[in-house]
Design a protein around this motif. Sequence first.
Motif, short mmCIF file in Angstrom:
data_model
loop_
_atom_site.label_atom_id
_atom_site.label_comp_id
_atom_site.label_asym_id
_atom_site.label_seq_id
_atom_site.Cartn_x
_atom_site.Cartn_y
_atom_site.Cartn_z
N LYS A 66 116.78 57.11 -9.74
CA LYS A 66 117.99 57.70 -8.34
C LYS A 66 118.37 58.82 -9.19
CE LYS A 66 120.29 53.62 -8.01
NZ LYS A 66 120.68 52.59 -8.59
N SER A 67 117.37 59.75 -10.27
CA SER A 67 117.68 61.49 -11.27
C SER A 67 116.48 62.76 -11.01
CB SER A 67 117.81 60.98 -12.20
OG SER A 67 116.87 60.83 -13.09
N LEU A 68 115.57 61.65 -9.81
CA LEU A 68 114.69 62.83 -9.25
C LEU A 68 115.30 63.78 -8.48
CD1 LEU A 68 112.27 60.71 -8.03
CD2 LEU A 68 111.94 61.62 -9.64
N THR A 69 114.88 65.01 -9.24
CA THR A 69 115.13 65.91 -8.72
C THR A 69 114.43 66.80 -7.01
OG1 THR A 69 113.14 67.86 -9.64
CG2 THR A 69 115.39 67.07 -10.80
N GLY A 70 115.06 67.48 -6.39
CA GLY A 70 113.92 68.34 -5.15
C GLY A 70 113.14 68.45 -5.52
N GLU A 71 112.43 69.34 -7.30
CA GLU A 71 111.11 69.64 -7.16
C GLU A 71 110.30 68.32 -7.26
OE1 GLU A 71 109.73 72.17 -7.15
OE2 GLU A 71 111.70 73.19 -5.98
N ASP A 72 111.11 67.19 -8.57
CA ASP A 72 109.98 65.91 -8.66
C ASP A 72 109.48 65.37 -7.50
OD1 ASP A 72 110.57 65.59 -11.15
OD2 ASP A 72 112.77 64.90 -11.22
N LYS A 73 110.88 65.18 -6.19
CA LYS A 73 110.48 64.61 -4.86
C LYS A 73 109.41 65.55 -4.02
CE LYS A 73 114.50 62.20 -4.59
NZ LYS A 73 115.43 61.84 -3.12
N LYS A 74 109.42 66.74 -4.00
CA LYS A 74 107.95 67.60 -3.77
C LYS A 74 106.61 66.95 -4.33
CE LYS A 74 110.65 71.66 -3.04
NZ LYS A 74 110.58 73.36 -2.85
N LYS A 75 107.07 66.37 -4.98
CA LYS A 75 105.14 65.54 -5.46
C LYS A 75 104.99 64.54 -5.08
CE LYS A 75 106.18 67.31 -10.34
NZ LYS A 75 106.42 67.11 -11.50
N PHE A 76 105.95 64.29 -3.34
CA PHE A 76 105.66 63.33 -2.56
C PHE A 76 104.70 63.71 -1.71
CE2 PHE A 76 109.90 60.60 -4.48
CZ PHE A 76 109.09 60.64 -5.85
N GLY A 77 104.12 62.94 -1.83
CA GLY A 77 103.04 62.62 -0.04
C GLY A 77 103.63 61.43 0.80
N ILE A 78 104.47 62.01 2.15
CA ILE A 78 105.04 60.47 2.76
C ILE A 78 104.43 60.40 4.00
CG2 ILE A 78 107.13 58.58 2.83
CD1 ILE A 78 108.43 60.71 1.49
N MET A 79 104.01 59.34 4.38
CA MET A 79 103.17 59.19 5.92
C MET A 79 104.11 57.41 5.97
SD MET A 79 99.33 57.85 7.02
CE MET A 79 98.97 57.38 9.00
N MET A 80 104.62 57.87 7.09
CA MET A 80 105.37 56.37 7.78
C MET A 80 105.79 56.01 8.94
SD MET A 80 108.82 56.73 4.86
CE MET A 80 109.28 54.44 5.06
N ASP A 81 105.40 55.32 9.66
CA ASP A 81 105.47 55.15 10.84
C ASP A 81 106.49 55.96 11.93
OD1 ASP A 81 103.36 54.07 12.41
OD2 ASP A 81 104.05 51.03 12.30
N ASN A 82 107.82 55.71 10.73
CA ASN A 82 108.71 56.96 11.08
C ASN A 82 108.94 58.34 11.87
OD1 ASN A 82 109.20 56.02 8.87
ND2 ASN A 82 111.93 55.92 8.88
N PHE A 83 108.43 58.79 10.46
CA PHE A 83 108.18 60.07 10.80
C PHE A 83 106.52 60.67 11.77
CE2 PHE A 83 109.56 60.30 5.54
CZ PHE A 83 110.09 59.92 6.12
N GLY A 84 107.49 60.83 12.34
CA GLY A 84 106.61 61.07 13.91
C GLY A 84 106.02 62.37 14.00
N VAL A 85 105.46 62.66 14.62
CA VAL A 85 104.86 64.33 14.83
C VAL A 85 105.38 64.70 15.38
CG1 VAL A 85 102.33 63.62 13.60
CG2 VAL A 85 103.05 63.65 16.59
#
Length: 282
Positions: A66-85
């Motif tokens: 809950k305390s992750l910053t925007g910069e922290d979350k830039k270290k994520f890569g996310i592939m999910m079905d609801n994130f389409g092209v």
Amino acid sequence: MIKCKGLCKKFGDKKVLDGLDLEVRKGSIVGLLGPSGAGKTTMIKILTGQLDSTSGSVMVFGKNVKSLTGEDKKKFGIMMDNFGVYERFSCMDNLMIYADIYGVKKATVNKTLDDIGLGDAKRKPASALSKGMKARLRLARAFIHDPEIIFLDEPTSGLDPQSMKSVHKIIMDKKAEGCTIFLTTHNMEEASKLCDEIFLLNEGKIVERGKPEDICRRYNRLKKIRIHLTDGSDMELSAGGESATRISDLLLEGRLETIHSTEPTLETVFLELTGRGLQEAG
């Protein structure tokens, strides 16, 4: 990289996740394995800060999620079905949108398209791609900015074997580069091939955990050896020293065609633990 303790999530009166404890080590591939509707997607949304847990602690990069910053979350890569092209955009333009967000150079986009086998299709609109090609494009979008953790939600769902193999290679290549990967799947073969450790999820609870091969050996109740002979007949022997001479004789006689242990698959283990298969809806 990830640590959960007593993680619970409720939607109204329905408890989707119930007291989950798990850890993900840096550079590993960890799989959350369970049937559709078991809470796997909910788990990824909590780990990536898209959804709050009801109770319990979730730590990512050593911080409360809950305390992750925007910069922290830039270290994520996310592939999910609801994130389409974007169907009307080309492969290149689809990736350039995310490249611009993360400050990635165009040369990296071109290299990424080549690496995932879409170099010749870079000008094609996404609507003209096969399902397997779209899966590779979505996966490329998840790692184009060189994230530290990649979250993959059912990354090969509905793909043919050849497309699945291509996606698996990309995932293993990212692991070789040092990425930590957390994936969800109901495909036990996929979990066995890719994962260093798996967690079997059923009705919101982790019912078993460990290396895939260790789990299968743990539930090897029969401890038998199955042999198929060249004359087409089958034979079953106990997995002990008393069978060694018989197997040796069959080999010397040239009669032994195949030999297998009777240890169960992950699907069989899950069925034993829960009374339902991994393909069944939750």
